[in-house]
Design an enzyme around this catalytic site. Sequence first.
Site, PDB file in Angstrom:
ATOM      1  N   PHE A  29       0.815  -1.224   0.000  1.00 23.87           N
ATOM      2  CA  PHE A  29       0.000   0.000   0.000  1.00 23.87           C
ATOM      3  C   PHE A  29       0.842   1.266   0.000  1.00 23.87           C
ATOM      4  O   PHE A  29       0.341   2.347  -0.304  1.00 23.87           O
ATOM      5  CB  PHE A  29      -0.970   0.007   1.195  1.00 23.87           C
ATOM      6  CG  PHE A  29      -0.363   0.493   2.478  1.00 23.87           C
ATOM      7  CD1 PHE A  29       0.263  -0.378   3.336  1.00 23.87           C
ATOM      8  CD2 PHE A  29      -0.430   1.833   2.824  1.00 23.87           C
ATOM      9  CE1 PHE A  29       0.832   0.085   4.516  1.00 23.87           C
ATOM     10  CE2 PHE A  29       0.129   2.293   4.004  1.00 23.87           C
ATOM     11  CZ  PHE A  29       0.765   1.416   4.848  1.00 23.87           C
ATOM     12  N   LYS A  30       2.132   1.152   0.324  1.00 23.43           N
ATOM     13  CA  LYS A  30       2.983   2.342   0.365  1.00 23.43           C
ATOM     14  C   LYS A  30       3.016   3.068  -0.985  1.00 23.43           C
ATOM     15  O   LYS A  30       3.266   4.259  -1.049  1.00 23.43           O
ATOM     16  CB  LYS A  30       4.413   1.964   0.768  1.00 23.43           C
ATOM     17  CG  LYS A  30       4.569   1.188   2.073  1.00 23.43           C
ATOM     18  CD  LYS A  30       4.235   2.017   3.291  1.00 23.43           C
ATOM     19  CE  LYS A  30       4.794   1.458   4.595  1.00 23.43           C
ATOM     20  NZ  LYS A  30       4.302   0.143   5.002  1.00 23.43           N
TER      21      LYS A  30
END
Length: 469
Positions: A111-112
């Site tokens: 998700f970064k």
Amino acid sequence: MHYISTRGRAGAADFEGALLAGLASDGGLYMPASWPALSAAEARRIGEQPYAEAAASVLSLFTGEAFERRALGAMTAAAYAGFDDPAVAPLRQVGDEDYILELFHGPTLAFKDFAMQILGRMFDAALARRNETLTIIVATSGDTGSAAIEALKACARVNIVVLHPEGRVSEVQRRMMTSVIAPNVMNIAVDGSFDDCQAIVKQLFADDAFAGAVRLGGVNSINWARLAAQTVYYFTAWARIAEGAENISFVVPTGNFGDVFAGYAAKRMGLPVAMLGVAANANDILHRAISTGDYSPRGVQPTASPSMDIQVASNFERLLFEAKTRDHEALRVTMEGLARDRAIEIDNATLSAIREDFVSAAVSDKDALAEIARHEKATGDLIDPHTAVARVAAIRLRAAGAMSGKVVSLSTAHPAKFPEAVAQATGRAPVLPERYADLFDRPEEMRRAPASAEAVKTMVCDLYAENAS
Ligand SMILES: *Cc1c(COP(=O)(O)O)cnc(C)c1O
């Protein structure tokens, strides 16, 4: 919109200032001076837009004059064009009222990428405007590093230095960082834990002479722009299941408290979120803090969900600031206490305020791996160990009555980023997406350093000197 430091002794910054500085000069974290206020209908309208447009709508509430709405639209369109699912953040139903929000369709499979892909573009634009360069230094527990390198490797005005704890990230995570060989990228394997890496970064920022000389900047989740970008998928997920729903809660696998704080920010902006579930692994400081008020870091324990093997959760300061009704003085006393005693006993008023929005659970490796197996049997799909921690927490919190209605668990990484744990649980090896098929054949490049700020400083100066000439 301007930004204030939680500790109240640094001057206010505009969005661009907060973006480029990362940490405030008084050691505090930047927060919006006030929360943008949306009605439920407005929040829903934003969430119903295609992802990149929703992102531009949300970010425009935070960027003030730094970026116009049109420029933001172009940036978010480019940032999310590289995701391999048309929905960008698809939501899958996995039970009557249970959902998984897949946040791993970006270029580095965690998700970064959601925030980093935007940040890279914002840095490019802001630095070009100012005719400046920046040395970004970042500590990673595994996923931030590759997301940052991927987003910044092509930025001519940025040097990027990534510290990871040697031997404590998965091989896929390491290779995604160290196989990017570019003149402005430096990977350093630190002989220590993620907390050691984070402490070194803080020391470098605290050294004004050094920070000024190499023009230091940060992209850790203390950077407000990252949190702003991460609020977006709470809006889009919420809007997709809002019809007829009384309660919608989110459960978030948590390490540095950035992702779940973004959910809190969305709620403060007016998104009708019921509860936020903090899902921890054996490194359960946040679970102890929320359930008992005991915020005391213990030694970091390696687990099957390494991106959450963290004890000092930087963004928790932001929540303490809010829970203390933005009393800078009280917050400063608390943070000084933490530095002095290596522990905080959270007072009752603050704790009650926190519990209005947050519940928590801590999940063992054994239970997380069992959930990977159970999920595979039930659905035929593989989930990664971080996602499994969230799912176990969601199931437990619902059973305990701490959550009801629709519950969305955030799936923060692709299962193929953690093939050993997934194969151990299911007997099935998850397959990397095509674009990483040759990852294990790519050459790697990294330096090694002891857990010492001085050693890292020397390496950063070398990189800066090489690229300045
Ligand atoms: C970074 C990360 C987390 C933890 O997120 P925080 O914002 O640090 O709380 C969880 N899962 C994965 C896969 C991560 O990369």
